[in-house]
Design a protein around this motif. Sequence first.
Motif, PDB file in Angstrom:
ATOM      1  N   ARG A 168       0.805  -1.293  -0.258  1.00 22.01           N
ATOM      2  CA  ARG A 168       0.191  -0.078  -0.108  1.00 22.01           C
ATOM      3  C   ARG A 168       0.934   1.218   0.051  1.00 22.01           C
ATOM      4  N   ASN A 169       0.293   2.406   0.255  1.00 20.33           N
ATOM      5  CA  ASN A 169       0.847   3.664  -0.176  1.00 20.33           C
ATOM      6  C   ASN A 169       1.702   4.100   1.056  1.00 20.33           C
ATOM      7  N   ALA A 170       1.514   3.636   2.213  1.00 17.66           N
ATOM      8  CA  ALA A 170       2.118   3.894   3.489  1.00 17.66           C
ATOM      9  C   ALA A 170       2.182   2.601   4.359  1.00 17.66           C
ATOM     10  N   ILE A 208       5.290  -2.878   3.517  1.00 20.53           N
ATOM     11  CA  ILE A 208       6.713  -3.776   3.382  1.00 20.53           C
ATOM     12  C   ILE A 208       6.583  -3.898   1.859  1.00 20.53           C
ATOM     13  N   MET A 234      -1.448  -6.679  11.026  1.00 19.94           N
ATOM     14  CA  MET A 234      -2.034  -5.422  10.109  1.00 19.94           C
ATOM     15  C   MET A 234      -0.741  -5.149   9.108  1.00 19.94           C
ATOM     16  N   THR A 235       0.349  -5.624   9.355  1.00 25.33           N
ATOM     17  CA  THR A 235       1.464  -5.441   8.339  1.00 25.33           C
ATOM     18  C   THR A 235       0.899  -6.321   7.149  1.00 25.33           C
ATOM     19  N   ILE A 256      -3.978  -6.515   4.248  1.00 22.49           N
ATOM     20  CA  ILE A 256      -3.651  -5.033   3.882  1.00 22.49           C
ATOM     21  C   ILE A 256      -4.850  -4.240   3.697  1.00 22.49           C
ATOM     22  N   MET A 257      -5.091  -3.525   4.970  1.00 21.72           N
ATOM     23  CA  MET A 257      -6.210  -2.453   4.785  1.00 21.72           C
ATOM     24  C   MET A 257      -5.669  -1.308   4.621  1.00 21.72           C
ATOM     25  N   THR A 309      -4.694   2.869   4.066  1.00 23.89           N
ATOM     26  CA  THR A 309      -4.528   3.979   4.837  1.00 23.89           C
ATOM     27  C   THR A 309      -5.000   4.965   3.985  1.00 23.89           C
ATOM     28  N   ALA A 344      -3.521   7.243   2.893  1.00 24.51           N
ATOM     29  CA  ALA A 344      -2.727   7.699   1.693  1.00 24.51           C
ATOM     30  C   ALA A 344      -3.119   6.787   0.486  1.00 24.51           C
ATOM     31  N   ASP A 345      -4.084   5.844   0.755  1.00 17.57           N
ATOM     32  CA  ASP A 345      -4.684   4.971  -0.371  1.00 17.57           C
ATOM     33  C   ASP A 345      -5.793   5.274  -0.824  1.00 17.57           C
TER      34      ASP A 345
END
Lengths: 291, 741
Positions: free
Chosen positions: A191-193, A196, B664-665, B668-669, B671, B673-674
């Motif tokens: 994702r964007n922030a 990993i 949560m890493t 992938i929800m 953020t 920024a998305d």
Amino acid sequence: MRNSTSTLSMTTPEDLSEALQLLADTDKKWIPFAGGTDLMVQLESNLLDGADFLNIWGLFELQGIEESDCEVVLGALTTYSEIRSSEVIKSEFPLLYQAAGLTGAKAIQNRGTIGGNIVNASPAADTPPALLCYDAELLLSSSEGQRWVDYQDFHTGYKTHALAPGELITHIKLRRGQEKKFNFYHKVGTRNAQAISKVLFCLMVQVNNSRIEKFRLALGSMAATPILMDSLRDAFEEQEFGSDLIEKGLSILNEELSPIDDIRSTGAYRKKVTLNLFKYYMEKIYVGLGQ
Amino acid sequence: MKKRSFPTRVEGVSKLTGKSKYIDDLKFPNMLHGVSVRSSVPRGKIKGVSFKPGIDWEKFTIVRASDIPGKNVIQVILDDQPCLASSHISHPGEVVLLLAGEDREEVLKARDYVELDIEASPGIFSIEDSLAKKEVVWGSDNIFKEYTITKGDVAKGISAGSQVIEGSYSTGAQEQLYIENHGVIAHASDDGSITVWGSLQCPYYVQQALREVFSLPPEKVRVVQTETGGGFGGKEDYPSIISSHAALLSYKSKRPVKMIYSRAEDMEVTTKRHPSMSHIKMAVDKKGKITGLDFEFFLDGGAYATLSSVVLSRGTIHAAGPYNIENVRVHSKAVATNHPPFGAFRGFGAPQSIFALERHMDVVAKKLGIDPVEFRKINVLKIGDTTATGQSIAEEPGYHELFSTVDELMDFSEKSKSFAIQNKKNPIVKKGIGLACFFHGAGFTGSGESYLASIVGLEATRDGQVVVKASSTEIGQGANTIFSQVASSALGISEQSVIVARPDTSNVPNSGPTVASRTTMVVGDLLEKAGSSLVSTLRTTGFLGEVYTEREFFEASGKYIDQFGSLKSYVQYKQPPGIKWDEENYQGDAYATYAWAVYAAEVSVNTLTYETKVDDFVAIQEVGHVMHPTLAEGQIEGGVAQGVGYALSEKVVWEEGLMKNSQMTNYIMHTSADVPDIRVYFEEKNQNYGPKGAKGIGELPMDGPAPAIINAVQNALGSAPHFIPMLPEDLMEFMEASSES
């Protein structure tokens, strides 16, 4: 499950020399604790049972970015935010500057350090490919003395590295005069922030009159360690830039890369995207050269 | 014109300043910490339990199935799920034993010293394997529930079309990811009563479950909702399990017991959205009119029945979409697997079947060479048309206007054509635009609201306040604020003078569960009636005039209380006349009303990395009266963000029925920024239901984003997957397979 904190200890040394003295006691299960951004994750996954944390966050000797005529030396505790606000990094080492901006999110960037990013030895870490492109050197210190090693030789396997017992990474050296014409850092994250990487692509090319003087391609998340593609460097340097060279590069990458499937992505995806990015950026350079 | 002003959130300041206490903030004297000992295998026979040396077991409270004083069941709809597994294991993470001790870390350590001897047998983890009865893991045939909806004659309808187009679609599991993990504190007191405080959506559901486990009458079981950090359906049925467990530990130890799940435990064992599979056969005539729709719909319910039958029901009813189709058959099944049970999640089955239908609409339009918007315009419901269940639509949905608004806001039709030309010039980034047209029924299905027979109360106090009494919970959606608004307006007093009582089964009536987009529309409506009735009581007795100030109101209520002891007004739900529902044949008025919507997405697909980025998103809906624009917009934006994740990133990675990416890493929800800017527009035309005409909106925004986004991908690339989540890896595989064929 989270580690039981009762098995953990933390010691805070006054200065670097005390820290190195403490580290010399190899009976202890020392784990240097800088920003803690990776350690806190490991704590949550119960990977740190019985750890003796050495809190180096406050060590002034490991802080700051120093510039001299021919080099820039970063203290191992330099945070991503400090990298982001350094003029010399921004103008002369843009790959590192971009990598720092794509790591975690603001809070992580305030706490995470470049030394920690190296020693955590994740193949998916954001700054190592940039450091590989810049032929970075690491200063390893212990109570016995100091030694410089090429960063390229630091990672020896998955999560293993060249640090001897009692040694600490204290500084990272970058040679100046590396302002190359073509720099491309491309992170493909989940994702964007707070992401990993699934693919890290870091390319630096210096071309003089269509002749390649310097060529570095470093990749993350493609092998057990961050990798510098030596074979491409050897095949490309001193060669004329041309479309046949791009084809050759693609076939070398196709042959040499064999990334794995894991919880974040697939080997097939990682490889295909790396090849796509290579072709794309190399063609971009080719066009940029006016050919 | 006077600008409407809207109250700020009732509990906003206390949440922002940290004054609000969530369950893990609470510490009771003598409190123990409880943990669950879980099976690591998905299926098998329990042979034995051993307590390994190295732990002083005397220090711990141990609860097994044999300690349960009442029935060993978690009461939901069927009684198939044990509170503690005693003989069989049906999913990974199933609880066999409970432990409690003084120190949380010590209990967690002790848990590692409990060894479960389980004779493992093969599990099944897909709808296909369950339908094929590769293993029979539930009942005689793995089928929790089956429905058939019939309208007209589907065989005739299919043969009447000039083209028949089939397609298969699937959707994945999705984790609710409320900010606050599951957690409760339970206390079994000496007089035999049980109290549970916890993070939950439906206090009376938990009370009912505890009554079964402890064989207690309702007055002996008290459930109190603490400040709750989100639910999204995830705290509809699961709190019954964790509450029963904590209460059993308290019952045995005679001390209060706190149970808090870690994030990983919460993600691994608690409920998620049901994975689905759909097969659609659609016949269309030369004019683009759909003549027949045959829809097969399947849900993976996981190991136990839980709420699957009702989730299936909603998915089945929404499967035919807001289209006027003469001949329809929807046939559906919820099947058993060895996944942990799937449960309620915003949308409740509808997002699954709507994804399939709305993707199919674009697949069909493409095949027929019709514009996808025109194709929908030909078929959408209008006032007087009937749905698949034969419900006559009593209000004008206004889809043609919704489509025009999309066009105005996004230049939709122009872009859907011009992107094709633009994309030819750009080999890397392909632009696309797509939409979904859908509806969402508000409130419980069919006669559900009649069965619930919700009660809401208002009570005036001597010190100049009116208290709202309802079991509906504030879970971040703004229920407290809406209730204050409704009561204040019905009573003619300020919002500040209205207090919403904390949901506590010993103090509030059962206003039904906080689910199904029903809180504002159904419970709010009862509240409005309670308010009018209270005012009318004051007027009847002569204490209050026709026109009054707030001060006069409280003078009047004070006098009334002085004279009669108390001033209360309780109202119970009564089904409006004319609503008919045939549960047997699934015919009739499935919902009191619907929200009508068109959502559109503009995307960029990067052909180097196969990443899909949502560049613009427009959400237009007709929802009746908008009670509180800020809260309503927040609901829509949050739902769309969840929908974008459902479409593009939120993938549960399974291994033998267990979620592997329970962090949560790695789950992938998106953020901030998305998530793109989400442009929200409300039409407020049909104000026939709910307080001042407000229809339910909570679940609606979950339905549209996924099909709109994947339809936009189809517009960008010429074709697009029939499944979600569509991660870059999946799109790469899809594109490579398409270019080969």
